[in-house]
Scaffold this active site. Structure first.
Site, PDB file in Angstrom:
ATOM      1  N   HIS A 392      86.157   2.798  41.204  1.00 16.18           N
ATOM      2  CA  HIS A 392      87.293   2.750  40.287  1.00 16.18           C
ATOM      3  C   HIS A 392      88.260   1.618  40.639  1.00 16.18           C
ATOM      4  O   HIS A 392      89.160   1.293  39.864  1.00 16.18           O
ATOM      5  CB  HIS A 392      88.029   4.100  40.302  1.00 16.18           C
ATOM      6  CG  HIS A 392      88.643   4.472  38.989  1.00 16.18           C
ATOM      7  ND1 HIS A 392      89.145   3.537  38.102  1.00 16.18           N
ATOM      8  CD2 HIS A 392      88.832   5.677  38.387  1.00 16.18           C
ATOM      9  CE1 HIS A 392      89.617   4.152  37.035  1.00 16.18           C
ATOM     10  NE2 HIS A 392      89.449   5.459  37.185  1.00 16.18           N
ATOM     11  N   ASP A 396      87.066   0.648  35.329  1.00 15.28           N
ATOM     12  CA  ASP A 396      87.776   1.798  34.794  1.00 15.28           C
ATOM     13  C   ASP A 396      86.811   2.738  34.078  1.00 15.28           C
ATOM     14  O   ASP A 396      85.673   2.375  33.772  1.00 15.28           O
ATOM     15  CB  ASP A 396      88.869   1.351  33.829  1.00 15.28           C
ATOM     16  CG  ASP A 396      90.007   0.638  34.541  1.00 15.28           C
ATOM     17  OD1 ASP A 396      90.296   1.006  35.697  1.00 15.28           O
ATOM     18  OD2 ASP A 396      90.587  -0.298  33.953  1.00 15.28           O
TER      19      ASP A 396
END
Length: 419
Positions: A392, A396
C-alpha cells in the site's frame, strides 16, 4: 600447491550455508571435480567439488555447522602443505590440522573472568555463536581450540557438558538485570532459530517482508466458464498436433497476469531503499511447494512467451525447484509472483509479498455457483477466486482493484490471451 574451498554463493540473497554431508575425510585423496561435501543454502542443496586434485588437509566445519559465504570450508593440497599460508592468502581463518585432530581429546579451557579484556576480537564460528546465545554462554570466557583461537561447535558443547563458569557468569548478570532486559529483541539472528536452513530463510524473508511493507489483500471471484472452454479447445488442438504441452489453468492465469502487468507497470515493480522501479519486462515468479518448504523459481521474460512456451517453462522451473536442481539465477529476479493453492481446496488466502516486489497473486480452487442467464434460466457457473496482496506504500486500493479488473477481462475473454 594448496587450494582453499570456500562457501559458494548460490543466490543473490544467500549469506550463509550449512554443511549437510562430508563425502571425504581429512587425509583422503580427492580428484579435481570430485564432490567433497554437500551444502545447503536457504533454498538449495548442492555438492561442492574439489577445485584441484590432492589430499583433503583440513575440514573447517562439521555437519550441521553454518559458515558465511566466502568463509573457508576446507583445504586441499599436497600432504604436509602450507595450510595456514594458503588460508592467510585467501583472507579466511582455517582450523589448523594439528589442532583439529587434537580438539576432540583436549578439554576446552575457560578464561577467568578477571582476564577478560574489553575490545579483544573473539573468533567464533556462526554455529558456535548461535549455540552460545541459545544457552546464554559468555563467549569471552570460553577458550577456542580452532585456528587463531577460534571458538567452534565442539568448544560450546564441551562448555555445556562441563557446566563452566561461562554460563554461571551470564546467569549472574541475568539475575541482577531487570526482568525486561532478558527479553531478546526480534532480529535476523533470532528469527528462525532452531529451524532447518530453508525454514529459517523462509522465516526471515516473511518477517522482513511484513516489516518493510504495508501489505493489504483484496479478493475477487471471476467467471471461469469461458476459460475452461478455451482450455479444453486448446487441449484438443495440442493433442491433434501431437505436441508435448500441458496447458493447465495455472498457465492460462499466468498468461493473463502477464498481459495485465504490461498494462499496469506500477504493479510490476520493485521498491528498494527508497527507489521505485517499474519494469517493462515481466519476470514471473511461480511459488512452488517442497516437502520441507517453499521456493519461487522464475520464468524470465514471461511477456515474450507464447502460451505453449510459458507452459513448458513453468513446468521446467517447477520440476527443477522440486528436485533441488534450480540454480541461484533461477530463483532470483522476479518482478511479480503467482501462488496457487487451488489444488488444496483453498478459496481465499492472504499471500505475503515476495519483496521487493509490489504485488503477489493468490489463486484459489474453483467454486460452483448458481446464476441466472440472460433468459432467466438457472445455470451453473465455475468461478475462480483471486487474492491480490500489494504494498500500500506503492499501490492504492483502487489501482489494485483495476489490476484485478484487467486480469478478469483476460479470464472471461480468454481468446485475448493469444492476440
Amino acid at each position: 600447491m594448496s587450494e582453499v574451498i570456500v562457501m559458494p554463493k548460490l543466490g543473490m540473497t544467500m549469506t550463509e550455508g550449512t554443511i549437510v554431508e562430508w563425502h571425504k575425510e581429512v587425509g583422503e585423496p580427492v580428484s579435481e571435480g570430485e564432490p567433497v561435501l554437500t551444502i545447503s543454502s536457504e533454498k538449495l542443496t548442492q555438492e561442492v567439488e574439489a577445485p584441484v586434485s590432492g589430499i583433503l588437509l583440513v575440514k573447517n566445519a562439521e555437519v550441521d555447522e553454518q559458515l558465511e559465504v566466502g568463509a573457508a570450508i576446507a583445504v586441499i593440497g599436497e600432504e604436509g602443505g602450507a595450510v595456514q599460508e594458503v588460508a592467510a592468502a585467501a583472507s579466511v581463518a582455517v582450523v589448523d590440522k594439528v589442532e583439529a585432530d587434537t580438539a576432540v581429546a583436549a578439554p576446552a579451557p575457560v578464561r577467568e573472568a578477571a582476564t577478560k579484556v574489553q575490545g579483544d576480537r573473539i573468533f567464533i564460528t556462526p554455529l558456535a555463536r548461535k549455540m552460545a546465545k541459545e544457552h546464554q554462554l559468555d563467549i569471552a570466557l570460553i577458550e577456542g581450540t580452532g585456528g587463531n583461537g577460534r571458538i567452534t561447535k565442539r568448544d560450546i558443547e564441551r562448555a555445556l557438558q562441563e557446566g563452566t563458569a561461562a554460563k554461571a557468569a551470564v546467569e549472574t548478570k541475568a539475575e541482577a538485570a531487570p526482568a525486561q532486559a532478558s527479553v531478546s529483541p526480534v532480529n535476523d539472528e533470532t528469527i528462525g532459530a532452531g529451524l532447518n536452513p530453508m525454514r529459517k530463510a523462509i522465516a526471515r524473508n516473511m518477517r522482513r517482508s511484513l516489516g518493510q511493507t504495508a501489505q493489504l489483500t483484496i479478493h475477487r471471484k471471476v467467471n471461469a466458464n469461458a476459460l475452461i472452454d478455451f482450455q479444453n479447445s486448446l487441449k484438443k488442438q495440442v493433442a491433434a498436433a501431437d505436441l508435448d504441452v500441458k496447458l493447465t489453468i495455472t498457465v492460462l492465469v499466468a498468461r493473463a497476469a502477464v498481459l495485465a502487468l504490461q498494462e499496469m507497470k506500477e504493479v510490476n515493480s520493485h521498491y528498494v531503499n527508497g527507489t521505485l522501479t517499474e519494469f517493462d519486462e515481466v519476470h514471473l515468479g511461480i511459488a512452488t511447494a517442497l516437502d520441507d518448504g517453499l521456493v519461487v523459481p522464475v520464468v524470465k521474460n514471461a511477456h515474450q512467451k507464447t502460451i505453449g512456451t510459458l507452459a513448458k517453462e513453468i513446468k521446467d522451473v517447477s520440476v527443477k525447484a522440486r528436485n533441488g536442481e534450480a540454480s541461484g539465477d533461477l530463483l532470483t529476479g522476479s518482478t511479480f509472483t503467482i501462488t496457487n493453492l487451488g489444488a488444496s481446496g483453498i478459496e481465499y488466502f492472504t499471500p505475503i509479498l515476495n519483496t521487493p516486489e509490489t504485488g503477489i497473486l493468490g489463486v484459489g480452487s474453483f467454486q460452483d455457483e448458481l446464476a441466472l442467464d440472460e433468459k432467466g434460466q438457472v445455470k451453473m457457473i465455475k468461478k475462480i477466486p483471486f487474492s491480490l496482496t500489494f504494498d500500500h506504500q506503492i499501490v492504492d486500493g483502487a489501482t489494485a482493484a483495476e489490476f484485478l479488473n484487467k486480469l478478469s477481462k483476460y479470464i472471461e475473454t480468454p481468446y485475448l490471451l493469444v492476440l
